[in-house]
Motif scaffolding. Structure first.
Motif, PDB file in Angstrom:
ATOM      1  N   PRO A  52       0.824  -1.206   0.000  1.00 41.09           N
ATOM      2  CA  PRO A  52       0.000   0.000   0.000  1.00 41.09           C
ATOM      3  C   PRO A  52       0.864   1.264   0.000  1.00 41.09           C
ATOM      4  O   PRO A  52       1.897   1.333   0.658  1.00 41.09           O
ATOM      5  CB  PRO A  52      -0.798  -0.106   1.309  1.00 41.09           C
ATOM      6  CG  PRO A  52      -0.635  -1.522   1.769  1.00 41.09           C
ATOM      7  CD  PRO A  52       0.712  -1.947   1.263  1.00 41.09           C
ATOM      8  N   LEU A  53       0.397   2.262  -0.745  1.00 39.79           N
ATOM      9  CA  LEU A  53       0.954   3.612  -0.703  1.00 39.79           C
ATOM     10  C   LEU A  53      -0.144   4.499  -0.144  1.00 39.79           C
ATOM     11  O   LEU A  53      -1.136   4.786  -0.825  1.00 39.79           O
ATOM     12  CB  LEU A  53       1.387   4.076  -2.088  1.00 39.79           C
ATOM     13  CG  LEU A  53       2.416   3.184  -2.809  1.00 39.79           C
ATOM     14  CD1 LEU A  53       2.709   3.739  -4.195  1.00 39.79           C
ATOM     15  CD2 LEU A  53       3.696   3.062  -1.998  1.00 39.79           C
ATOM     16  N   GLN A  54       0.004   4.894   1.103  1.00 38.72           N
ATOM     17  CA  GLN A  54      -1.032   5.645   1.803  1.00 38.72           C
ATOM     18  C   GLN A  54      -0.688   7.135   1.775  1.00 38.72           C
ATOM     19  O   GLN A  54       0.289   7.577   2.366  1.00 38.72           O
ATOM     20  CB  GLN A  54      -1.148   5.169   3.249  1.00 38.72           C
ATOM     21  CG  GLN A  54      -2.269   5.828   4.044  1.00 38.72           C
ATOM     22  CD  GLN A  54      -2.150   5.541   5.528  1.00 38.72           C
ATOM     23  OE1 GLN A  54      -1.422   6.222   6.235  1.00 38.72           O
ATOM     24  NE2 GLN A  54      -2.876   4.530   6.005  1.00 38.72           N
ATOM     25  N   ASN A  55      -1.509   7.912   1.060  1.00 41.09           N
ATOM     26  CA  ASN A  55      -1.299   9.353   0.938  1.00 41.09           C
ATOM     27  C   ASN A  55      -2.176  10.082   1.941  1.00 41.09           C
ATOM     28  O   ASN A  55      -3.397   9.926   1.947  1.00 41.09           O
ATOM     29  CB  ASN A  55      -1.660   9.814  -0.475  1.00 41.09           C
ATOM     30  CG  ASN A  55      -0.814   9.138  -1.535  1.00 41.09           C
ATOM     31  OD1 ASN A  55       0.205   9.657  -1.943  1.00 41.09           O
ATOM     32  ND2 ASN A  55      -1.250   7.966  -1.992  1.00 41.09           N
ATOM     33  N   GLY A 260      -8.535  16.639   7.063  1.00 44.63           N
ATOM     34  CA  GLY A 260      -7.553  15.881   6.308  1.00 44.63           C
ATOM     35  C   GLY A 260      -8.213  14.953   5.304  1.00 44.63           C
ATOM     36  O   GLY A 260      -9.436  14.757   5.302  1.00 44.63           O
ATOM     37  N   LEU A 261      -7.387  14.392   4.438  1.00 48.95           N
ATOM     38  CA  LEU A 261      -7.856  13.479   3.398  1.00 48.95           C
ATOM     39  C   LEU A 261      -6.815  12.401   3.189  1.00 48.95           C
ATOM     40  O   LEU A 261      -5.607  12.678   3.201  1.00 48.95           O
ATOM     41  CB  LEU A 261      -8.100  14.234   2.091  1.00 48.95           C
ATOM     42  CG  LEU A 261      -8.676  13.426   0.920  1.00 48.95           C
ATOM     43  CD1 LEU A 261     -10.088  12.952   1.252  1.00 48.95           C
ATOM     44  CD2 LEU A 261      -8.673  14.268  -0.350  1.00 48.95           C
ATOM     45  N   ARG A 262      -7.283  11.167   3.031  1.00 52.79           N
ATOM     46  CA  ARG A 262      -6.386  10.025   2.791  1.00 52.79           C
ATOM     47  C   ARG A 262      -6.822   9.307   1.514  1.00 52.79           C
ATOM     48  O   ARG A 262      -8.009   9.057   1.314  1.00 52.79           O
ATOM     49  CB  ARG A 262      -6.431   9.065   3.971  1.00 52.79           C
ATOM     50  CG  ARG A 262      -5.640   7.767   3.778  1.00 52.79           C
ATOM     51  CD  ARG A 262      -5.705   6.907   5.035  1.00 52.79           C
ATOM     52  NE  ARG A 262      -5.020   7.568   6.143  1.00 52.79           N
ATOM     53  CZ  ARG A 262      -5.224   7.249   7.417  1.00 52.79           C
ATOM     54  NH1 ARG A 262      -6.102   6.305   7.742  1.00 52.79           N
ATOM     55  NH2 ARG A 262      -4.566   7.882   8.366  1.00 52.79           N
ATOM     56  N   ALA A 263      -5.856   8.981   0.687  1.00 50.43           N
ATOM     57  CA  ALA A 263      -6.107   8.181  -0.508  1.00 50.43           C
ATOM     58  C   ALA A 263      -5.055   7.087  -0.566  1.00 50.43           C
ATOM     59  O   ALA A 263      -3.856   7.363  -0.431  1.00 50.43           O
ATOM     60  CB  ALA A 263      -6.058   9.041  -1.760  1.00 50.43           C
ATOM     61  N   VAL A 264      -5.491   5.848  -0.734  1.00 48.78           N
ATOM     62  CA  VAL A 264      -4.582   4.703  -0.685  1.00 48.78           C
ATOM     63  C   VAL A 264      -4.668   3.917  -1.980  1.00 48.78           C
ATOM     64  O   VAL A 264      -5.765   3.637  -2.480  1.00 48.78           O
ATOM     65  CB  VAL A 264      -4.924   3.764   0.503  1.00 48.78           C
ATOM     66  CG1 VAL A 264      -3.890   2.639   0.594  1.00 48.78           C
ATOM     67  CG2 VAL A 264      -4.985   4.546   1.808  1.00 48.78           C
ATOM     68  N   ILE A 265      -3.511   3.575  -2.520  1.00 50.92           N
ATOM     69  CA  ILE A 265      -3.441   2.632  -3.630  1.00 50.92           C
ATOM     70  C   ILE A 265      -2.578   1.466  -3.173  1.00 50.92           C
ATOM     71  O   ILE A 265      -1.466   1.667  -2.691  1.00 50.92           O
ATOM     72  CB  ILE A 265      -2.883   3.286  -4.916  1.00 50.92           C
ATOM     73  CG1 ILE A 265      -2.726   2.238  -6.021  1.00 50.92           C
ATOM     74  CG2 ILE A 265      -1.577   4.023  -4.657  1.00 50.92           C
ATOM     75  CD1 ILE A 265      -2.379   2.822  -7.371  1.00 50.92           C
ATOM     76  N   SER A 266      -3.128   0.264  -3.263  1.00 56.19           N
ATOM     77  CA  SER A 266      -2.426  -0.931  -2.775  1.00 56.19           C
ATOM     78  C   SER A 266      -2.187  -1.888  -3.947  1.00 56.19           C
ATOM     79  O   SER A 266      -3.143  -2.293  -4.629  1.00 56.19           O
ATOM     80  CB  SER A 266      -3.242  -1.667  -1.706  1.00 56.19           C
ATOM     81  OG  SER A 266      -3.478  -0.823  -0.591  1.00 56.19           O
ATOM     82  N   PHE A 267      -0.934  -2.231  -4.168  1.00 55.50           N
ATOM     83  CA  PHE A 267      -0.583  -3.225  -5.181  1.00 55.50           C
ATOM     84  C   PHE A 267      -0.650  -4.592  -4.521  1.00 55.50           C
ATOM     85  O   PHE A 267       0.004  -4.847  -3.515  1.00 55.50           O
ATOM     86  CB  PHE A 267       0.804  -2.930  -5.749  1.00 55.50           C
ATOM     87  CG  PHE A 267       0.886  -1.589  -6.437  1.00 55.50           C
ATOM     88  CD1 PHE A 267       0.576  -1.473  -7.774  1.00 55.50           C
ATOM     89  CD2 PHE A 267       1.252  -0.466  -5.730  1.00 55.50           C
ATOM     90  CE1 PHE A 267       0.616  -0.242  -8.414  1.00 55.50           C
ATOM     91  CE2 PHE A 267       1.316   0.774  -6.363  1.00 55.50           C
ATOM     92  CZ  PHE A 267       0.993   0.878  -7.718  1.00 55.50           C
ATOM     93  N   VAL A 268      -1.465  -5.473  -5.109  1.00 61.13           N
ATOM     94  CA  VAL A 268      -1.804  -6.745  -4.478  1.00 61.13           C
ATOM     95  C   VAL A 268      -1.249  -7.881  -5.322  1.00 61.13           C
ATOM     96  O   VAL A 268      -1.308  -7.845  -6.552  1.00 61.13           O
ATOM     97  CB  VAL A 268      -3.327  -6.896  -4.333  1.00 61.13           C
ATOM     98  CG1 VAL A 268      -3.673  -8.157  -3.549  1.00 61.13           C
ATOM     99  CG2 VAL A 268      -3.934  -5.659  -3.674  1.00 61.13           C
ATOM    100  N   PHE A 269      -0.743  -8.912  -4.631  1.00 61.32           N
ATOM    101  CA  PHE A 269      -0.165 -10.068  -5.310  1.00 61.32           C
ATOM    102  C   PHE A 269      -0.918 -11.306  -4.857  1.00 61.32           C
ATOM    103  O   PHE A 269      -0.514 -11.994  -3.903  1.00 61.32           O
ATOM    104  CB  PHE A 269       1.326 -10.159  -5.017  1.00 61.32           C
ATOM    105  CG  PHE A 269       2.064  -8.907  -5.437  1.00 61.32           C
ATOM    106  CD1 PHE A 269       2.507  -8.731  -6.729  1.00 61.32           C
ATOM    107  CD2 PHE A 269       2.259  -7.866  -4.528  1.00 61.32           C
ATOM    108  CE1 PHE A 269       3.156  -7.581  -7.129  1.00 61.32           C
ATOM    109  CE2 PHE A 269       2.912  -6.704  -4.905  1.00 61.32           C
ATOM    110  CZ  PHE A 269       3.352  -6.551  -6.220  1.00 61.32           C
TER     111      PHE A 269
END
Length: 272
Positions: A52-55, A260-269
């Motif tokens: 995950p890349l948690q912004n 605040g605001l959070r946006a997450v993109i998670s690369f899944v295997f």
């Protein structure tokens, strides 16, 4: 960094890709359907490799209305110890860009301190749990972004999970045990209480509450964070997106943001 442009582009990408994904209509191996993956990703000790890349973007911090953008790189890597026991390693490495936090017209950018957790998680159904150590690692590239302390303490996870429903909490308590003698000791408790619901398409919604108690500084920060997300693919790469407003509930003026605001993109295997 132009925060408004970053958020507009990120949210626009998430909305477009999730809305038009055909991943939910594909055939999947058992355990790899969109809903099964969404449920696994809601489980912090699932035997699933993800990155995950948690912004996180927070506005209105402190007396100078500071702005803080943090991207947490959070790989989750499981190790099979036996047929009935896994070791789940969770890493959080923050990259911070902040303005007007430490003073008026100030700017700091770089790595902050890393947190590494190792959960020993027996294979169970319904009630899932994991326990293990948590470490604070002084990786900060700027003394204003870190503690200059090495810390250690216990961590625990308890949750219930059924098909489409996950509810539980994760917590740790870390004390500093070494580091710069001229810096304040680190003594902090963190917990996240979470609930999420998933659908066959991989879409999911939920809410979590995050509580951080700094015992050394006698400050408490509590936020309530509703969430919505989904699962899609970039080519052959499975990806989960989620978006969360961060709603501050309790906090000292020096650390509590206005919003605040959070946006997450998670690369899944999934094959892991």
């Amino acid at each position: 960094m132009e925060f408004h442009k970053f958020i507009r582009v990120l949210l626009g990408t998430i909305s477009f890709v999730v809305s038009y994904s055909s991943y939910a209509q594909e055939e999947h191996k058992p355990g790899n359907s969109p809903q099964e993956l969404a449920d696994k990703l809601a489980n912090p000790v699932a035997s699933l490799i993800s990155v995950p890349l948690q912004n996180n973007l927070n506005y209105g911090i402190g007396p100078y209305n500071g702005v803080k953008y943090t991207i947490n790189v959070q790989p989750v890597i499981p190790f099979k110890l036996s047929d009935n026991l896994n070791l789940i390693s969770r890493w959080i490495l923050p990259v911070v860009d902040q303005r007007n936090i430490t003073g008026l017209n100030t700017h700091e950018f770089g790595l902050s301190d890393a947190t590494v957790t190792a959960f020993f998680a027996p294979k169970t159904e319904k009630i899932i749990y994991g326990v293990g150590p948590a470490f604070l690692v002084p990786t900060a590239t700027d003394k204003l972004l870190g503690t200059e302390k090495f810390g250690v303490g216990p961590s625990v996870l308890v949750m219930h999970q059924g098909k489409g429903l996950s509810v539980g909490f994760i917590a740790n308590q870390i004390w500093s045990v070494a580091g710069a003698s001229d810096r304040a000791d680190f003594n902090q408790f963190y917990t996240q209480i979470f609930l999420s619901h998933s659908y066959k398409s991989g879409a999911n919604w939920g809410v979590n509450a995050e509580i951080t108690q700094n015992w050394e500084g006698n400050t408490t920060l509590i936020s309530l964070n509703p969430m919505m997300g989904g699962i899609t693919k970039f080519g052959d790469q499975v990806v989960q997106f989620s978006v969360q407003p961060l709603i501050p509930i309790v906090g000292h003026q020096a650390i509590k943001p206005d919003w605040g605001l959070r946006a997450v993109i998670s690369f899944v295997f999934p094959g892991s």
